[in-house]
Design a protein around this motif. Structure first.
Motif, PDB file in Angstrom:
ATOM      1  N   LEU A 151       0.834  -1.205   0.000  1.00 43.65           N
ATOM      2  CA  LEU A 151       0.000   0.000   0.000  1.00 43.65           C
ATOM      3  C   LEU A 151       0.864   1.249   0.000  1.00 43.65           C
ATOM      4  N   ALA A 152       1.940   1.222   0.772  1.00 41.16           N
ATOM      5  CA  ALA A 152       2.841   2.377   0.818  1.00 41.16           C
ATOM      6  C   ALA A 152       3.418   2.671  -0.559  1.00 41.16           C
ATOM      7  N   GLN A 153       3.809   1.616  -1.278  1.00 48.52           N
ATOM      8  CA  GLN A 153       4.371   1.806  -2.619  1.00 48.52           C
ATOM      9  C   GLN A 153       3.337   2.406  -3.569  1.00 48.52           C
ATOM     10  N   VAL A 154       2.107   1.889  -3.484  1.00 47.68           N
ATOM     11  CA  VAL A 154       1.050   2.349  -4.388  1.00 47.68           C
ATOM     12  C   VAL A 154       0.693   3.801  -4.111  1.00 47.68           C
ATOM     13  N   TYR A 155       0.538   4.157  -2.834  1.00 43.30           N
ATOM     14  CA  TYR A 155       0.182   5.540  -2.512  1.00 43.30           C
ATOM     15  C   TYR A 155       1.337   6.501  -2.829  1.00 43.30           C
ATOM     16  N   ALA A 156       2.559   6.035  -2.696  1.00 43.99           N
ATOM     17  CA  ALA A 156       3.692   6.878  -3.108  1.00 43.99           C
ATOM     18  C   ALA A 156       3.636   7.135  -4.607  1.00 43.99           C
ATOM     19  N   ALA A 157       3.288   6.102  -5.370  1.00 50.54           N
ATOM     20  CA  ALA A 157       3.222   6.241  -6.825  1.00 50.54           C
ATOM     21  C   ALA A 157       2.084   7.151  -7.262  1.00 50.54           C
ATOM     22  N   THR A 158       1.027   7.252  -6.456  1.00 49.51           N
ATOM     23  CA  THR A 158      -0.101   8.120  -6.814  1.00 49.51           C
ATOM     24  C   THR A 158       0.030   9.514  -6.211  1.00 49.51           C
ATOM     25  N   GLY A 159       1.173   9.799  -5.596  1.00 48.24           N
ATOM     26  CA  GLY A 159       1.432  11.140  -5.080  1.00 48.24           C
ATOM     27  C   GLY A 159       0.890  11.411  -3.689  1.00 48.24           C
ATOM     28  N   GLU A 160       0.380  10.409  -3.006  1.00 46.35           N
ATOM     29  CA  GLU A 160      -0.137  10.605  -1.648  1.00 46.35           C
ATOM     30  C   GLU A 160       0.971  10.315  -0.637  1.00 46.35           C
ATOM     31  N   SER A 161       1.960  11.214  -0.597  1.00 45.41           N
ATOM     32  CA  SER A 161       3.183  10.958   0.159  1.00 45.41           C
ATOM     33  C   SER A 161       2.952  10.882   1.662  1.00 45.41           C
ATOM     34  N   ALA A 162       2.036  11.683   2.193  1.00 40.90           N
ATOM     35  CA  ALA A 162       1.796  11.655   3.639  1.00 40.90           C
ATOM     36  C   ALA A 162       1.220  10.308   4.066  1.00 40.90           C
ATOM     37  N   VAL A 163       0.252   9.796   3.297  1.00 44.01           N
ATOM     38  CA  VAL A 163      -0.332   8.487   3.598  1.00 44.01           C
ATOM     39  C   VAL A 163       0.732   7.401   3.439  1.00 44.01           C
ATOM     40  N   ALA A 164       1.522   7.504   2.377  1.00 46.32           N
ATOM     41  CA  ALA A 164       2.582   6.519   2.135  1.00 46.32           C
ATOM     42  C   ALA A 164       3.586   6.509   3.282  1.00 46.32           C
ATOM     43  N   ALA A 165       3.936   7.685   3.785  1.00 49.03           N
ATOM     44  CA  ALA A 165       4.904   7.773   4.878  1.00 49.03           C
ATOM     45  C   ALA A 165       4.381   7.094   6.138  1.00 49.03           C
ATOM     46  N   GLU A 166       3.107   7.312   6.454  1.00 49.96           N
ATOM     47  CA  GLU A 166       2.517   6.673   7.631  1.00 49.96           C
ATOM     48  C   GLU A 166       2.534   5.150   7.484  1.00 49.96           C
ATOM     49  N   LEU A 167       2.208   4.672   6.294  1.00 46.43           N
ATOM     50  CA  LEU A 167       2.206   3.232   6.053  1.00 46.43           C
ATOM     51  C   LEU A 167       3.618   2.655   6.126  1.00 46.43           C
ATOM     52  N   CYS A 168       4.575   3.407   5.620  1.00 41.35           N
ATOM     53  CA  CYS A 168       5.974   2.961   5.698  1.00 41.35           C
ATOM     54  C   CYS A 168       6.426   2.828   7.140  1.00 41.35           C
ATOM     55  N   THR A 169       6.074   3.824   7.966  1.00 45.38           N
ATOM     56  CA  THR A 169       6.467   3.791   9.365  1.00 45.38           C
ATOM     57  C   THR A 169       5.865   2.578  10.064  1.00 45.38           C
ATOM     58  N   GLU A 170       4.585   2.329   9.807  1.00 48.45           N
ATOM     59  CA  GLU A 170       3.925   1.170  10.427  1.00 48.45           C
ATOM     60  C   GLU A 170       4.574  -0.132   9.951  1.00 48.45           C
ATOM     61  N   THR A 171       4.908  -0.188   8.666  1.00 46.70           N
ATOM     62  CA  THR A 171       5.554  -1.388   8.133  1.00 46.70           C
ATOM     63  C   THR A 171       6.905  -1.624   8.787  1.00 46.70           C
ATOM     64  N   LEU A 172       7.712  -0.565   8.887  1.00 48.18           N
ATOM     65  CA  LEU A 172       9.030  -0.699   9.508  1.00 48.18           C
ATOM     66  C   LEU A 172       8.914  -1.174  10.950  1.00 48.18           C
ATOM     67  N   GLY A 173       7.936  -0.613  11.681  1.00 44.55           N
ATOM     68  CA  GLY A 173       7.746  -1.023  13.065  1.00 44.55           C
ATOM     69  C   GLY A 173       7.389  -2.497  13.177  1.00 44.55           C
TER      70      GLY A 173
END
Length: 625
Positions: free
Chosen positions: A230-252
């Motif tokens: 999901l983080a990759q997809v939202y990053a590709a669609t320009g929703e960087s804030a949502v992508a960043a939150e998903l990335c943080t949750e994934t890393l955790g």
């Protein structure tokens, strides 16, 4: 992490063969198949997993997957035949669920062997049955087709009930198949929106089952993958804030639960997020936590060669550590820059930089390991007023850059080395703005010159034309600041011989660096023209115009106003007059009338100096006699 695209092919989790469900299973409404059906299903999964785990033959890279598929297809055919025979009676519905789960796994297998069309068909076939069949599937499809970025689709998907009569393992298979449908669509032209729909359904299903069924290690792993994709997809669609939150949750989840945790890649992803949160957004506490967590992850590797093939991994570990140190330096540099804007330039702060609490906040959802109490963090910009605070930020950043530079040497990491040196130059520039003593100001800008000037000799102008432009312009700025500081030292006292030398040296360096910038700019401009690239806009040409202006300015101040230097002063002023005329000519050539305001102040100064200098030169010549 958000900067990367999803891999072309992603291996599925090797699911252990599930045990037959006992009576009174925790999955309350799940329907039970006969023991024979469950045994057939379990044997197929175990056999397929064994094939998946076998060594890959380079000449036949998909041989093990074809073998795994045959096991799954054979079990599906057997179960389908038993259902068709009517022998299963009340267990037929449960057997159909097992067939659907096999369809899901066969579909994923087809995707992984690059048979996308057939794979998608089988995955959807399985998902339809697991979602509830003909009765429930239309509602799922309608929710998947809701609009993109306004949250309506996610709300619609989350609002669907969990499929009835589906056990925990079946739920995991359904979530996993939505993950793969999302991956498949993310690689198609304009497919990211549909990919997001499938992945959001996977997320919604996980949340539904997390509340209503027992914990499942496999389902937790699959959910981590959902968030990652999901983080990759939202990053590709320009929703960087949502992508960043998903990335943080994934890393955790990767760090805390051990899901696909590879220290070097994990640290690199954490650093990418740190740049987004810290330098770009001002969430400095979150950024510093990510940087420190990355350093901790690398430090926990047992020994330098402990992650793979020895020497190459030694370098990978050293590089990611150097990257983390550089990220730390960049974060403290950003805090110093904004603190300078606030306390020295008295500019307004925006976004999180404007709110002390937002800079220092570390929500529990943003922690990626459980050691945040060990983090080293910069202060909020509101708390970084005065020279002492600026100097402390400078020290931490400069130390980090020095350590990073020990790895990123010029010979081998040219661009990285140059970037670090320019960052260190900016540290001195910002610290100088906090200083009042002209002598100390001059010394700080001299350090900038020492850091960068050698690069003009070391970098080939043919291959590093842009770097030459950037370095020359920055060195011109530093020399101009030295010239101004040394001129200011003359206030209230007579000119000494040392003053004349210091001022002349700074002025000559200013002229030399800006002339080099002009030369490199014209070389690049010629190359662009030959390659058919568009002409630079008026805004992009301003550095070229400013360079001409500052050359004229430096020549005007090259010799102090002192009777003993009158001859030299006349010569410098004559050259200055020519340079001001040249600046006016260049600005007229380069700037269209409607863009004249871009250079209006400098143009007015040039016109005034062109008018005044002849009289000043004549007066000096009369004094000389």
């Amino acid at each position: 992490m958000a900067a990367e695209q999803p891999p072309a092919r992603v291996e599925p989790n090797a699911a252990a063969a599930p045990a037959p469900p006992a009576d009174g299973d925790a999955d309350g409404g799940a329907i039970a198949a006969t023991d024979d059906c469950v045994a057939t299903f379990a044997r197929a999964l175990a056999a397929a997993a064994a094939h998946e785990a076998s060594e890959v033959i380079e000449a036949e890279p998909y041989k093990h997957k074809y073998a795994a598929r045959r096991e799954l297809e054979a079990a599906r055919d057997k179960l389908s035949a038993e259902i068709a025979s009517g022998a299963l009676a009340e267990s037929a519905a449960a057997a159909r669920h097992l067939v659907a789960r096999l369809d899901c796994r066969v579909g994923i297998n087809l995707y992984l062997t690059e048979e996308n069309t057939d794979g998608e068909k089988r995955m959807l076939q399985g998902a339809k049955v697991l979602e509830g069949g003909e009765e429930k599937w239309p509602a799922v499809v309608a929710a998947l087709e809701q609009g993109g970025k306004n949250g309506a689709r996610r709300a619609a998907l989350a609002g669907l009930p969990a499929p009835e009569q589906l056990d925990s393992d079946g739920a995991t298979d359904l979530i996993n198949v939505y993950n793969y449908l999302g991956i498949l669509w993310s690689h198609r032209a304009s497919g990211n929106d549909k990919a997001a729909g499938y992945l959001e359904r996977a997320r919604a299903l996980y949340e539904l089952w997390a509340l209503s069924s027992a914990e499942s290690e496999e389902r937790e792993q699959v959910h981590t993958e959902t968030l990652f994709f999901l983080a990759q997809v939202y990053a590709a669609t320009g929703e960087s804030a949502v992508a960043a939150e998903l990335c943080t949750e994934t890393l955790g989840r990767q760090r805390k639960l051990g899901h696909s945790f590879e220290p070097i890649r994990w640290a690199r992803d954490a650093l990418g997020l740190a740049a987004l949160f810290g330098v770009n957004q001002g969430a400095t506490r979150v950024a510093s936590h990510l940087i420190c967590a990355a350093l901790r992850a690398i430090a926990e590797i047992d020994h330098p060669g402990g992650v793979g093939d020895g020497a190459s991994d030694d370098e990978a570990i050293a590089q990611i550590r150097a990257d983390a140190l550089r990220a730390k330096g960049a974060l403290y540099l950003a805090v110093l820059e904004h603190a300078t804007d606030l306390h020295v330039r008295h500019q307004s702060m925006h976004g999180r930089w404007a709110e002390r609490e937002l800079q220092l906040a570390l929500p529990q959802s943003d922690t990626v390991d459980e050691q945040d109490e060990l983090d080293e963090c910069p202060p909020a910009v509101q708390d970084a007023a005065g020279f002492d605070a600026a100097r402390q930020l400078f020290k931490v950043a400069n130390t980090a850059f020095e350590e990073a530079k020990a790895f990123f040497v010029l010979d081998g990491y040219t661009t990285d080395h140059v970037t670090i040196l320019r960052s260190q130059s900016q540290l001195y520039r910002l610290l100088a703005l906090q200083e009042q003593d002209p002598k100390r100001i001059s010394a700080m800008h001299s350090r900038r010159d020492n850091l960068l000037s050698g690069l003009l000799d070391q970098l080939n102008t043919e291959f590093y034309t842009v770097e030459h432009q950037e370095l020359a312009y920055e060195l011109g700025e530093a020399s101009r600041e030295i010239l101004t500081a040394n001129t200011n030292r003359l206030k209230g006292r007579e000119v000494a011989r040392g003053d004349v030398k210091r001022i002349a040296t700074a002025a000559m360096k200013t002229v030399r660096y800006y002339m080099h910038f002009i030369k490199m700019y014209e070389v690049a401009e010629k190359k662009d023209k030959q390659s058919g690239q568009e002409t630079a806009t008026p805004e992009e040409q301003l550095p070229y115009l400013y360079s001409h202006f500052w050359i004229a300015h430096a020549l005007h101040h090259m010799v102090p106003n002192d009777p003993k230097s009158a001859d030299a002063q006349v010569k410098a002023l004559v050259e200055s007059h020519k340079a001001f005329l040249r600046t006016l000519e260049v600005s007229k050539q380069r700037l269209p009338a409607e863009k004249a305001d871009l250079f209006a102040t400098e143009k007015q100064i040039c016109e005034d100096m062109v008018e005044l200098l002849p009289a000043q030169i004549a007066q000096l010549q009369r004094q000389i006699g």
